[in-house]
Design a protein around this motif. Structure first.
Motif, PDB file in Angstrom:
ATOM      1  N   PRO A 151     -32.768 -44.943   8.652  1.00  0.00           N
ATOM      2  CA  PRO A 151     -31.421 -45.272   9.149  1.00  0.00           C
ATOM      3  C   PRO A 151     -31.281 -44.968  10.639  1.00  0.00           C
ATOM      4  O   PRO A 151     -31.899 -44.034  11.166  1.00  0.00           O
ATOM      5  CB  PRO A 151     -30.507 -44.361   8.326  1.00  0.00           C
ATOM      6  CG  PRO A 151     -31.311 -43.951   7.142  1.00  0.00           C
ATOM      7  CD  PRO A 151     -32.729 -43.913   7.604  1.00  0.00           C
ATOM      8  N   ASP A 152     -30.470 -45.775  11.312  1.00  0.00           N
ATOM      9  CA  ASP A 152     -30.122 -45.512  12.700  1.00  0.00           C
ATOM     10  C   ASP A 152     -29.156 -44.334  12.741  1.00  0.00           C
ATOM     11  O   ASP A 152     -28.189 -44.280  11.973  1.00  0.00           O
ATOM     12  CB  ASP A 152     -29.469 -46.749  13.313  1.00  0.00           C
ATOM     13  CG  ASP A 152     -29.073 -46.537  14.763  1.00  0.00           C
ATOM     14  OD1 ASP A 152     -29.954 -46.578  15.623  1.00  0.00           O
ATOM     15  OD2 ASP A 152     -27.862 -46.311  14.997  1.00  0.00           O
ATOM     16  N   SER A 153     -29.396 -43.387  13.626  1.00  0.00           N
ATOM     17  CA  SER A 153     -28.581 -42.173  13.666  1.00  0.00           C
ATOM     18  C   SER A 153     -27.136 -42.450  14.084  1.00  0.00           C
ATOM     19  O   SER A 153     -26.235 -41.695  13.727  1.00  0.00           O
ATOM     20  CB  SER A 153     -29.201 -41.153  14.631  1.00  0.00           C
ATOM     21  OG  SER A 153     -29.286 -41.694  15.935  1.00  0.00           O
ATOM     22  N   THR A 154     -26.911 -43.544  14.804  1.00  0.00           N
ATOM     23  CA  THR A 154     -25.577 -43.841  15.315  1.00  0.00           C
ATOM     24  C   THR A 154     -24.776 -44.734  14.378  1.00  0.00           C
ATOM     25  O   THR A 154     -23.604 -44.469  14.086  1.00  0.00           O
ATOM     26  CB  THR A 154     -25.672 -44.515  16.695  1.00  0.00           C
ATOM     27  OG1 THR A 154     -26.406 -43.668  17.579  1.00  0.00           O
ATOM     28  CG2 THR A 154     -24.290 -44.778  17.266  1.00  0.00           C
ATOM     29  N   LEU A 155     -25.406 -45.804  13.880  1.00  0.00           N
ATOM     30  CA  LEU A 155     -24.689 -46.806  13.094  1.00  0.00           C
ATOM     31  C   LEU A 155     -25.227 -46.976  11.671  1.00  0.00           C
ATOM     32  O   LEU A 155     -24.707 -47.789  10.915  1.00  0.00           O
ATOM     33  CB  LEU A 155     -24.728 -48.163  13.801  1.00  0.00           C
ATOM     34  CG  LEU A 155     -24.015 -48.248  15.155  1.00  0.00           C
ATOM     35  CD1 LEU A 155     -24.324 -49.586  15.828  1.00  0.00           C
ATOM     36  CD2 LEU A 155     -22.512 -48.077  14.985  1.00  0.00           C
ATOM     37  N   PHE A 156     -26.263 -46.237  11.311  1.00  0.00           N
ATOM     38  CA  PHE A 156     -26.977 -46.375  10.042  1.00  0.00           C
ATOM     39  C   PHE A 156     -27.795 -47.657  10.016  1.00  0.00           C
ATOM     40  O   PHE A 156     -28.957 -47.669   9.648  1.00  0.00           O
ATOM     41  CB  PHE A 156     -26.017 -46.345   8.840  1.00  0.00           C
ATOM     42  CG  PHE A 156     -26.737 -46.398   7.514  1.00  0.00           C
ATOM     43  CD1 PHE A 156     -27.335 -45.270   7.003  1.00  0.00           C
ATOM     44  CD2 PHE A 156     -26.815 -47.579   6.784  1.00  0.00           C
ATOM     45  CE1 PHE A 156     -28.015 -45.313   5.791  1.00  0.00           C
ATOM     46  CE2 PHE A 156     -27.487 -47.625   5.574  1.00  0.00           C
ATOM     47  CZ  PHE A 156     -28.087 -46.485   5.077  1.00  0.00           C
ATOM     48  N   ILE A 157     -27.191 -48.783  10.427  1.00  0.00           N
ATOM     49  CA  ILE A 157     -27.883 -50.058  10.553  1.00  0.00           C
ATOM     50  C   ILE A 157     -28.220 -50.288  12.025  1.00  0.00           C
ATOM     51  O   ILE A 157     -27.731 -49.579  12.895  1.00  0.00           O
ATOM     52  CB  ILE A 157     -27.007 -51.215  10.029  1.00  0.00           C
ATOM     53  CG1 ILE A 157     -25.622 -51.143  10.694  1.00  0.00           C
ATOM     54  CG2 ILE A 157     -26.883 -51.172   8.522  1.00  0.00           C
ATOM     55  CD1 ILE A 157     -24.692 -52.241  10.291  1.00  0.00           C
ATOM     56  N   GLY A 158     -29.050 -51.282  12.301  1.00  0.00           N
ATOM     57  CA  GLY A 158     -29.395 -51.593  13.677  1.00  0.00           C
ATOM     58  C   GLY A 158     -28.267 -52.316  14.403  1.00  0.00           C
ATOM     59  O   GLY A 158     -27.316 -52.814  13.782  1.00  0.00           O
ATOM     60  N   LYS A 159     -28.377 -52.385  15.712  1.00  0.00           N
ATOM     61  CA  LYS A 159     -27.337 -53.054  16.506  1.00  0.00           C
ATOM     62  C   LYS A 159     -27.221 -54.531  16.166  1.00  0.00           C
ATOM     63  O   LYS A 159     -26.120 -55.082  16.120  1.00  0.00           O
ATOM     64  CB  LYS A 159     -27.632 -52.880  17.996  1.00  0.00           C
ATOM     65  CG  LYS A 159     -27.487 -51.440  18.492  1.00  0.00           C
ATOM     66  CD  LYS A 159     -27.723 -51.351  19.991  1.00  0.00           C
ATOM     67  CE  LYS A 159     -27.552 -49.908  20.487  1.00  0.00           C
ATOM     68  NZ  LYS A 159     -27.781 -49.795  21.952  1.00  0.00           N
ATOM     69  N   GLY A 160     -28.361 -55.182  15.925  1.00  0.00           N
ATOM     70  CA  GLY A 160     -28.336 -56.600  15.571  1.00  0.00           C
ATOM     71  C   GLY A 160     -27.601 -56.853  14.269  1.00  0.00           C
ATOM     72  O   GLY A 160     -26.765 -57.764  14.169  1.00  0.00           O
ATOM     73  N   LYS A 161     -27.891 -56.039  13.247  1.00  0.00           N
ATOM     74  CA  LYS A 161     -27.202 -56.181  11.959  1.00  0.00           C
ATOM     75  C   LYS A 161     -25.725 -55.832  12.099  1.00  0.00           C
ATOM     76  O   LYS A 161     -24.862 -56.453  11.466  1.00  0.00           O
ATOM     77  CB  LYS A 161     -27.869 -55.292  10.918  1.00  0.00           C
ATOM     78  CG  LYS A 161     -27.265 -55.373   9.523  1.00  0.00           C
ATOM     79  CD  LYS A 161     -27.314 -56.785   8.942  1.00  0.00           C
ATOM     80  CE  LYS A 161     -28.746 -57.233   8.710  1.00  0.00           C
ATOM     81  NZ  LYS A 161     -28.799 -58.520   7.970  1.00  0.00           N
TER      82      LYS A 161
END
Length: 362
Positions: free
Chosen positions: A30-40
């Protein structure tokens, strides 16, 4: 969809949501900031703009910081897996005990969501004069309020724990064996309970249809009586707040002489569901209690007939039945009786207080 996605959709629908769009993503971690990637995240934001949903539901657990960032980005209420399950429990619970348990779980979950979550949690000005301190943070006041509420709920639940202990000791004095039905949610536990005891416990083809424990006396034969209990269903990654809050309910499982582990034989993920249930049983210290596996819903699978499966020592290990179609219930009663007789012969049915510490709320 995969089974995990289907389960997440079923959870959302059980909570009363109308699922309008399902999006999936593959990430190594998981991305630490958004859980998902910026593109998703941008893709989801575009969908939100087009469909204007009220909430965005994640099929996984996310951190408070991730929730705050997603909420700010999508301008929608964000619900993760734990909150979704808590919402379902809050909607379904009907008993006073269950209401207390769900409220305790919600308060415990809320305490983890206060960190940097709302803009009103700024530091409050305190004292007077030029040398006045900066005061106490609003977040600290909120945490104290939640802590006080949790303490009150635990005290009220402790009373219920004592009541259950009194009832349990009465059964022990009468030397009546206790059998608890456990299993993955929607495996057919309540339907089996109703079929065996002629009770009218609420049963429906949806997740978490039953939230409270119900016990009934059941005669396996003319002179063989047991107490059978139906319990709340388990699920993968069952929120720890719920496990802790439902201790009073789950104690019926901890103190049972035998567990009937109901499995949906028609499910393609039944093996993993068995592992998930055993994991929760281990978490509540019930992993050493003997089990009899009940493969339910055989009417949905071809070429499976009611039968008892024995091991090499002649001990029943599993029973194939259909609780809804009333198939194999006589075999199940026979298997339960044989299993309990073997357990008794080994001296395993004794006063459970010698084996288990009362699961008191801390």
């Amino acid at each position: 969809f995969t089974e995990d996605v289907e389960e997440s959709v079923a959870l959302a629908e059980s909570a009363g949501f109308n699922v309008v769009q399902v999006l999936t993503a593959n990430r190594d971690k998981p991305d630490s900031t958004l859980f998902i990637g910026k593109g998703k995240a941008e893709e989801i934001n575009s969908v939100c703009t087009a469909l204007n949903p009220q909430v965005v539901i994640f099929g996984h657990n996310i951190t408070p910081v991730q929730e705050r960032n997603l909420d700010k980005l999508f301008q929608r209420r964000i619900i993760d897996r734990t909150q979704l399950i808590l919402d379902i429990f809050a909607q379904r619970v009907t008993t006073n005990e269950g209401i207390l348990q769900v409220e305790l779980a919600q308060q415990s979950h809320l305490a983890t969501r206060l960190v940097r979550r709302w803009t009103h949690l700024e530091r409050q000005r305190g004292g007077i004069g030029l040398r006045s301190g900066s005061g106490e943070k609003q977040i600290e006041l909120d945490k104290r309020a939640i802590s006080d509420k949790v303490a009150i709920l635990k005290k009220r639940l402790a009373v219920i724990v004592k009541q259950r202990e009194t009832q349990r000791k009465s059964r022990l004095r009468n030397n009546i064996a206790t059998v608890s039905i456990v299993g993955y949610t929607n495996a057919g536990k309540s339907t089996l309970f109703n079929s065996l005891t002629k009770a009218k416990v609420y049963a429906e083809d949806r997740l978490f249809a039953t939230l409270q424990t119900t016990s009934r006396h059941l005669f396996l034969s003319e002179n063989h009586e047991i107490v059978l209990s139906d319990t709340v269903g388990f699920i993968r990654n069952l929120p720890h707040q719920l496990v802790a809050a439902f201790r009073a309910t789950l104690e019926e499982t901890v103190y049972a002489n035998l567990l009937l582990h109901v499995v949906d034989v028609a499910s393609t993920t039944k093996d993993r569901q068995i592992e998930d249930v055993n994991e929760v049983l281990s978490e509540i210290k019930a992993e050493t209690i003997p089990q009899l596996v009940i493969y339910n819903k055989i009417d949905l699978v071809e070429n499976i007939t009611p039968r008892i499966v024995y091991d090499q020592m002649g001990e029943p290990q599993a029973v194939y039945i259909s609780a809804e179609k009333m198939q194999g219930l006589d075999l199940l009663r026979q298997a339960i009786k044989e299993k309990l007789e073997l357990i008794t012969a080994r001296g395993l049915i004794v006063r459970q207080e010698l084996h288990y510490e009362p699961w008191k709320l801390k």
